[in-house]
Design a protein around this motif. Structure first.
Motif, mmCIF file in Angstrom:
data_model
loop_
_atom_site.group_PDB
_atom_site.id
_atom_site.type_symbol
_atom_site.label_atom_id
_atom_site.label_comp_id
_atom_site.label_asym_id
_atom_site.label_seq_id
_atom_site.Cartn_x
_atom_site.Cartn_y
_atom_site.Cartn_z
ATOM 1 N N THR A 182 0.834 -1.203 0.000
ATOM 2 C CA THR A 182 0.000 0.000 0.000
ATOM 3 C C THR A 182 0.871 1.257 0.000
ATOM 4 O OG1 THR A 182 -1.740 -1.200 1.179
ATOM 5 C CG2 THR A 182 -1.845 1.208 1.234
ATOM 6 N N ILE A 183 1.882 1.267 0.843
ATOM 7 C CA ILE A 183 2.802 2.406 0.917
ATOM 8 C C ILE A 183 3.579 2.544 -0.386
ATOM 9 C CG2 ILE A 183 4.877 3.290 2.080
ATOM 10 C CD1 ILE A 183 3.677 1.982 4.676
ATOM 11 N N PHE A 184 4.037 1.429 -0.939
ATOM 12 C CA PHE A 184 4.767 1.447 -2.209
ATOM 13 C C PHE A 184 3.919 2.046 -3.330
ATOM 14 C CE2 PHE A 184 5.504 -0.740 -6.284
ATOM 15 C CZ PHE A 184 6.790 -0.284 -6.566
ATOM 16 N N VAL A 185 2.664 1.631 -3.408
ATOM 17 C CA VAL A 185 1.764 2.141 -4.450
ATOM 18 C C VAL A 185 1.568 3.647 -4.275
ATOM 19 C CG1 VAL A 185 -0.617 2.098 -5.332
ATOM 20 C CG2 VAL A 185 0.601 -0.049 -4.895
ATOM 21 N N ALA A 186 1.282 4.079 -3.043
ATOM 22 C CA ALA A 186 1.076 5.511 -2.801
ATOM 23 C C ALA A 186 2.329 6.299 -3.161
ATOM 24 C CB ALA A 186 0.689 5.742 -1.345
ATOM 25 N N PHE A 187 3.478 5.836 -2.715
ATOM 26 C CA PHE A 187 4.742 6.519 -2.988
ATOM 27 C C PHE A 187 5.012 6.588 -4.496
ATOM 28 C CE2 PHE A 187 9.358 6.361 -3.696
ATOM 29 C CZ PHE A 187 9.732 7.536 -3.051
ATOM 30 N N THR A 188 4.855 5.456 -5.165
ATOM 31 C CA THR A 188 5.134 5.385 -6.599
ATOM 32 C C THR A 188 4.197 6.288 -7.404
ATOM 33 O OG1 THR A 188 5.882 3.111 -6.337
ATOM 34 C CG2 THR A 188 5.377 3.812 -8.558
ATOM 35 N N CYS A 189 2.955 6.380 -6.975
ATOM 36 C CA CYS A 189 1.988 7.197 -7.708
ATOM 37 C C CYS A 189 2.112 8.688 -7.406
ATOM 38 C CB CYS A 189 0.568 6.729 -7.389
ATOM 39 S SG CYS A 189 0.176 5.111 -8.090
ATOM 40 N N ILE A 234 0.140 -1.131 -15.262
ATOM 41 C CA ILE A 234 0.698 -0.958 -13.917
ATOM 42 C C ILE A 234 -0.408 -0.619 -12.927
ATOM 43 C CG2 ILE A 234 2.177 0.549 -12.515
ATOM 44 C CD1 ILE A 234 4.114 0.572 -14.966
ATOM 45 N N HIS A 235 -1.316 0.274 -13.294
ATOM 46 C CA HIS A 235 -2.437 0.605 -12.404
ATOM 47 C C HIS A 235 -3.279 -0.636 -12.109
ATOM 48 C CE1 HIS A 235 -2.459 4.970 -11.729
ATOM 49 N NE2 HIS A 235 -1.742 5.002 -12.847
ATOM 50 N N PHE A 236 -3.553 -1.410 -13.135
ATOM 51 C CA PHE A 236 -4.319 -2.644 -12.970
ATOM 52 C C PHE A 236 -3.607 -3.575 -11.979
ATOM 53 C CE2 PHE A 236 -5.318 -7.010 -14.011
ATOM 54 C CZ PHE A 236 -6.695 -6.998 -14.181
ATOM 55 N N LEU A 237 -2.303 -3.784 -12.191
ATOM 56 C CA LEU A 237 -1.531 -4.690 -11.329
ATOM 57 C C LEU A 237 -1.411 -4.167 -9.898
ATOM 58 C CD1 LEU A 237 1.276 -5.841 -13.773
ATOM 59 C CD2 LEU A 237 -0.649 -7.194 -12.904
ATOM 60 N N THR A 253 -15.590 -5.268 0.975
ATOM 61 C CA THR A 253 -14.991 -4.109 1.649
ATOM 62 C C THR A 253 -13.570 -3.869 1.150
ATOM 63 O OG1 THR A 253 -16.343 -4.492 3.618
ATOM 64 C CG2 THR A 253 -14.373 -3.132 3.897
ATOM 65 N N ILE A 254 -12.786 -4.928 1.001
ATOM 66 C CA ILE A 254 -11.411 -4.794 0.508
ATOM 67 C C ILE A 254 -11.406 -4.214 -0.908
ATOM 68 C CG2 ILE A 254 -9.331 -6.072 -0.167
ATOM 69 C CD1 ILE A 254 -10.023 -8.035 2.172
ATOM 70 N N VAL A 255 -12.283 -4.706 -1.762
ATOM 71 C CA VAL A 255 -12.364 -4.192 -3.138
ATOM 72 C C VAL A 255 -12.759 -2.713 -3.124
ATOM 73 C CG1 VAL A 255 -13.613 -4.356 -5.335
ATOM 74 C CG2 VAL A 255 -12.779 -6.432 -4.212
ATOM 75 N N ILE A 256 -13.742 -2.347 -2.317
ATOM 76 C CA ILE A 256 -14.178 -0.947 -2.235
ATOM 77 C C ILE A 256 -13.051 -0.054 -1.712
ATOM 78 C CG2 ILE A 256 -15.728 0.644 -1.016
ATOM 79 C CD1 ILE A 256 -17.900 -1.585 -1.309
ATOM 80 N N ILE A 257 -12.320 -0.536 -0.711
ATOM 81 C CA ILE A 257 -11.183 0.240 -0.185
ATOM 82 C C ILE A 257 -10.127 0.435 -1.273
ATOM 83 C CG2 ILE A 257 -9.231 0.152 1.420
ATOM 84 C CD1 ILE A 257 -11.234 -1.028 3.478
ATOM 85 N N SER A 258 -9.875 -0.601 -2.057
ATOM 86 C CA SER A 258 -8.921 -0.472 -3.159
ATOM 87 C C SER A 258 -9.398 0.587 -4.160
ATOM 88 C CB SER A 258 -8.727 -1.813 -3.863
ATOM 89 O OG SER A 258 -7.814 -1.692 -4.921
ATOM 90 N N LEU A 259 -10.691 0.571 -4.470
ATOM 91 C CA LEU A 259 -11.252 1.558 -5.399
ATOM 92 C C LEU A 259 -11.116 2.973 -4.835
ATOM 93 C CD1 LEU A 259 -14.532 -0.297 -6.463
ATOM 94 C CD2 LEU A 259 -12.332 -0.271 -7.641
ATOM 95 N N LEU A 260 -11.459 3.143 -3.561
ATOM 96 C CA LEU A 260 -11.350 4.458 -2.929
ATOM 97 C C LEU A 260 -9.896 4.914 -2.840
ATOM 98 C CD1 LEU A 260 -14.006 4.109 -0.072
ATOM 99 C CD2 LEU A 260 -14.189 5.442 -2.198
#
Length: 135
Positions: free
Chosen positions: A21-28, A49-52, A79-86
């Motif tokens: 999660t931190i890696f994705v936020a940092f990278t984006c 990359i966004h998909f993955l 809930t996990i899917v919705i959190i990923s979307l948000l």
């Protein structure tokens, strides 16, 4: 057999999911000029990359909750899917609002959603096929 062994390492899966999660936020959110350039020009690599990112995000958090609770209910998986979307929407908003080298893109949100939904579907179907793993 593999699914049952996942439940033995909940701290590992929590740290892995949190780290991702931190890696994705940092990278984006990092200045895109600071990212290494990719020599191979692949059309749409950004969307892949966004998909993955969100596919892996959803899988890792699902594995963590399975390891913690010994099951992943349909409600928890949703809930996990919705959190990923948000999370993806928030990242896009942050890119538009607080970065100079990034911009928000509706297609990124669509690919984020596709990755999260496909991962959620795979987890759901896996647990449906192997119900002993979800008890």
């Amino acid at each position: 057999m593999i699914i049952k062994h996942l439940s033995e390492h909940k701290t590992f899966w929590f740290l892995t999911a949190l780290g991702w999660t931190i890696f994705v936020a940092f990278t984006c959110l990092i200045n895109s000029n600071d990212l290494p350039s990719i020599e191979i020009e692949v059309i749409g690599i950004d969307k892949i990359i966004h998909f993955l990112f969100h596919f892996i995000f959803t899988l890792l958090w699902s594995i963590y909750y399975f390891s913690k609770e010994k099951k992943v209910t349909q409600k928890r998986l949703t809930t996990i899917v919705i959190i990923s979307l948000l999370f993806g929407i928030i990242i896009e908003w942050l890119q538009a609002s607080f970065t100079l080298t990034r911009q928000a893109d509706v297609l990124d949100i669509i690919f984020n959603s596709g990755g999260a939904i496909l991962a959620g579907l795979i987890v759901y179907l896996t647990l449906k096929k192997y119900p002993i793993a979800n008890t």
